[in-house]
Design a protein around this motif. Structure first.
Motif, PDB file in Angstrom:
ATOM      1  N   GLU A 145      67.966  18.166 -19.710  1.00 25.05           N
ATOM      2  CA  GLU A 145      67.539  18.032 -21.100  1.00 25.05           C
ATOM      3  C   GLU A 145      66.064  17.640 -21.156  1.00 25.05           C
ATOM      4  OE1 GLU A 145      68.820  15.879 -25.293  1.00 25.05           O
ATOM      5  OE2 GLU A 145      69.670  15.124 -23.419  1.00 25.05           O
ATOM      6  N   ALA A 146      65.624  16.779 -20.232  1.00 29.45           N
ATOM      7  CA  ALA A 146      64.205  16.394 -20.173  1.00 29.45           C
ATOM      8  C   ALA A 146      63.339  17.624 -19.936  1.00 29.45           C
ATOM      9  CB  ALA A 146      63.982  15.352 -19.081  1.00 29.45           C
ATOM     10  N   TYR A 166      61.920   9.929 -14.040  1.00 23.65           N
ATOM     11  CA  TYR A 166      61.493  11.323 -14.105  1.00 23.65           C
ATOM     12  C   TYR A 166      60.688  11.429 -15.396  1.00 23.65           C
ATOM     13  CZ  TYR A 166      62.127  16.426 -13.952  1.00 23.65           C
ATOM     14  OH  TYR A 166      61.949  17.785 -13.892  1.00 23.65           O
ATOM     15  N   PHE A 167      59.393  11.759 -15.296  1.00 24.27           N
ATOM     16  CA  PHE A 167      58.476  11.565 -16.414  1.00 24.27           C
ATOM     17  C   PHE A 167      57.449  12.680 -16.501  1.00 24.27           C
ATOM     18  CE2 PHE A 167      54.348  10.043 -17.892  1.00 24.27           C
ATOM     19  CZ  PHE A 167      54.665   9.470 -19.110  1.00 24.27           C
ATOM     20  N   ILE A 169      58.051  12.366 -22.099  1.00 24.60           N
ATOM     21  CA  ILE A 169      59.465  12.596 -21.832  1.00 24.60           C
ATOM     22  C   ILE A 169      59.806  11.753 -20.613  1.00 24.60           C
ATOM     23  CG2 ILE A 169      61.266  14.305 -21.404  1.00 24.60           C
ATOM     24  CD1 ILE A 169      59.648  14.810 -24.010  1.00 24.60           C
ATOM     25  N   ASN A 170      60.809  10.897 -20.739  1.00 26.55           N
ATOM     26  CA  ASN A 170      61.124   9.932 -19.692  1.00 26.55           C
ATOM     27  C   ASN A 170      62.635   9.868 -19.491  1.00 26.55           C
ATOM     28  OD1 ASN A 170      59.620   7.630 -18.192  1.00 26.55           O
ATOM     29  ND2 ASN A 170      61.521   6.714 -18.889  1.00 26.55           N
ATOM     30  N   TYR A 171      63.087  10.249 -18.302  1.00 26.51           N
ATOM     31  CA  TYR A 171      64.508  10.175 -17.986  1.00 26.51           C
ATOM     32  C   TYR A 171      64.721   9.148 -16.881  1.00 26.51           C
ATOM     33  CZ  TYR A 171      69.007  11.152 -15.920  1.00 26.51           C
ATOM     34  OH  TYR A 171      70.260  11.000 -15.407  1.00 26.51           O
ATOM     35  N   ASN A 172      65.663   8.260 -17.117  1.00 21.22           N
ATOM     36  CA  ASN A 172      66.046   7.255 -16.119  1.00 21.22           C
ATOM     37  C   ASN A 172      67.572   7.243 -16.069  1.00 21.22           C
ATOM     38  OD1 ASN A 172      66.961   4.683 -15.051  1.00 21.22           O
ATOM     39  ND2 ASN A 172      64.816   4.071 -15.104  1.00 21.22           N
ATOM     40  N   ALA A 173      68.132   7.685 -14.933  1.00 21.60           N
ATOM     41  CA  ALA A 173      69.587   7.794 -14.799  1.00 21.60           C
ATOM     42  C   ALA A 173      70.279   6.449 -14.980  1.00 21.60           C
ATOM     43  CB  ALA A 173      69.942   8.381 -13.421  1.00 21.60           C
TER      44      ALA A 173
END
Length: 141
Positions: free
Chosen positions: A94-95, A120-121, A134-138
């Protein structure tokens, strides 16, 4: 998806966030200096203590975030780049989808990639001049 405001400053991020903390209360969940990042040992001493990232959780799950610009990297604080819309999607896919879609025709500042702080940025300015992160952190999804 969470949306968090991200504010830029010219050497005053920590001062501003201490003020915001005095109003909103709470505790910082991050307060990293430029000198904390790998490869920044060659920054001018005047930039070593600038804020790389600071976060203050607010009620309702919103997190006020910010940083200082780095003049030595050519950054300038201008109207329009004092705020970013920081999106936190629920997956890497989605990111990537959001990043690819919104950045079309715009200017990519940092492509999506795994970062040293564990997220993940990526960041960009869209074709309308709006600044996005956009910033994803599981761990937080």
């Amino acid at each position: 998806m969470k949306v968090n405001p991200y504010l830029n400053f010219d050497g005053q991020a920590e001062e501003a966030f201490k003020f915001y903390k005095s109003v909103f209360g709470g505790e910082f969940t991050a307060n990293m200096k430029m000198s904390d990042a790998p490869g920044t040992e060659n920054l001018p001493s005047s930039e070593q203590s600038r804020t790389m990232h600071i976060s203050l959780p607010l009620d309702g799950g919103t997190v006020l975030m910010g940083s200082d610009i780095m003049p030595s990297a050519g950054h300038q604080l201008n109207k329009g780049n004092t705020n970013y819309i920081s999106l936190h999607p629920k997956s890497k896919d989605e990111a990537d989808r959001i990043f690819e879609g919104l950045s079309k025709g715009g200017e990519i500042e940092m492509p999506m990639a795994d970062q040293f702080w564990g997220d993940y940025f990526g960041s960009f300015i869209d074709k309308y001049g709006i600044h996005w992160m956009i910033n994803y952190n599981a761990e937080f999804n």
